[in-house]
Design a protein around this motif. Structure first.
Motif, PDB file in Angstrom:
ATOM      1  N   PHE A 123      -5.710  23.407  30.904  1.00  0.00           N
ATOM      2  CA  PHE A 123      -4.898  24.374  30.173  1.00  0.00           C
ATOM      3  C   PHE A 123      -5.791  25.241  29.302  1.00  0.00           C
ATOM      4  N   SER A 124      -5.642  26.541  29.435  1.00  0.00           N
ATOM      5  CA  SER A 124      -6.420  27.482  28.622  1.00  0.00           C
ATOM      6  C   SER A 124      -6.028  27.340  27.153  1.00  0.00           C
ATOM      7  N   PRO A 125      -6.841  27.870  26.237  1.00  0.00           N
ATOM      8  CA  PRO A 125      -6.501  27.790  24.815  1.00  0.00           C
ATOM      9  C   PRO A 125      -5.109  28.355  24.500  1.00  0.00           C
ATOM     10  N   ALA A 126      -4.681  29.394  25.215  1.00  0.00           N
ATOM     11  CA  ALA A 126      -3.364  29.995  24.958  1.00  0.00           C
ATOM     12  C   ALA A 126      -2.219  29.079  25.370  1.00  0.00           C
ATOM     13  N   LEU A 127      -2.493  28.089  26.213  1.00  0.00           N
ATOM     14  CA  LEU A 127      -1.455  27.180  26.696  1.00  0.00           C
ATOM     15  C   LEU A 127      -1.438  25.860  25.946  1.00  0.00           C
ATOM     16  N   GLN A 128      -2.568  25.458  25.416  1.00  0.00           N
ATOM     17  CA  GLN A 128      -2.666  24.161  24.758  1.00  0.00           C
ATOM     18  C   GLN A 128      -1.753  24.080  23.535  1.00  0.00           C
ATOM     19  N   ARG A 129      -1.119  22.915  23.381  1.00  0.00           N
ATOM     20  CA  ARG A 129      -0.265  22.603  22.231  1.00  0.00           C
ATOM     21  C   ARG A 129       0.910  23.580  22.095  1.00  0.00           C
TER      22      ARG A 129
END
Length: 241
Positions: A123-129
């Motif tokens: 998951f890319s940073p924009a998708l994480q959490r």
């Protein structure tokens, strides 16, 4: 406990058992995201751009491939993975922007045992959490248990990957142990932590996911009101009571 005619303990009969089929659905849709079978033409560029936001390439540390500094090398990897059926890769699409922000796959698909694994999660940073990340995992899990009829859903990760282990526990997986020296990844030893969810545990998790994903569980700025883990615990207590 079941015993045979010799007095030996044996497992219980699995009633009405039929082998589930191999996953073949091309799209899984939810409220916030959809998962589409990985397609280099539609997904590679978006994924490369999203992954590029990982400035220090930390999203690739525990994966056996990557990072990919140029779009050409990533495009080739997507092309190769999109042709596989095990692992079977999906792109996670933000329904609001229609952009692909990450990938996940089904792998080690074993219909005869009713077992299937989720992995190659990147998951890319924009998708994480995000709520999208959780819903994507829910959609894959629901498809396995409800649509296909598998009995066991596995999650395995590098035993040093604390983020992945925490995610597995939050999503309802049970830790089963660590298998030592299971591989060599990027020249380094890998011990593998094993987690699973069983079909008998799915009803609790389905309720927990449904309550967590409900819009009433989020404030106007998108913050959760009750955590997924808290919902899971409350539902288990309700069923016991």
């Amino acid at each position: 406990m079941c015993k045979n005619s010799l007095g030996q303990p044996i497992g219980p009969i699995v009633p009405n058992w039929a082998e589930p089929r191999h996953p073949d659905v091309k799209t899984l849709a939810g409220q916030y995201c959809k998962l589409e079978k990985l397609n280099p033409q539609y997904h590679a560029k978006d994924l490369f751009v999203a992954n590029s936001q990982s400035n220090e390439d930390e999203i690739w540390t525990y994966l056996p491939y990557g990072p990919f500094p140029q779009i050409e090398s990533y495009q080739k990897w997507v092309e190769e993975m999109s042709e596989q059926t095990d692992p079977l890769f999906y792109a996670v699409i933000d329904k609001r922007t229609q952009k692909a922000l990450g990938v996940a796959s089904y792998l080690r698909i074993t219909p005869a045992a009713g077992s299937i694994e989720v992995g190659h999660i990147n998951f890319s940073p924009a998708l994480q959490r995000t709520v999208i990340a959780t819903e994507a995992m829910y959609l894959m899990m629901r498809h396995v248990f409800v649509d296909l009829g598998y009995r066991r859903y596995e999650w395995k990760c590098n035993a040093l990957n604390e983020g992945s282990k925490s995610a597995a526990k939050r999503l309802g997986f049970t830790y089963e142990g660590t298998f030592r020296q299971t591989g060599i990844v990027k020249g380094r030893n890998r011990d593998t932590a094993w987690f699973s969810i069983l079909d008998t545990e799915w009803p609790v998790m389905e309720l927990a996911f449904s309550r967590w994903l409900d819009k009433s569980n989020f404030t106007s700025d998108g913050s959760q009101i009750t955590s997924l883990s808290d919902f899971t615990q409350k539902i288990r207590q309700e069923l016991v009571a």
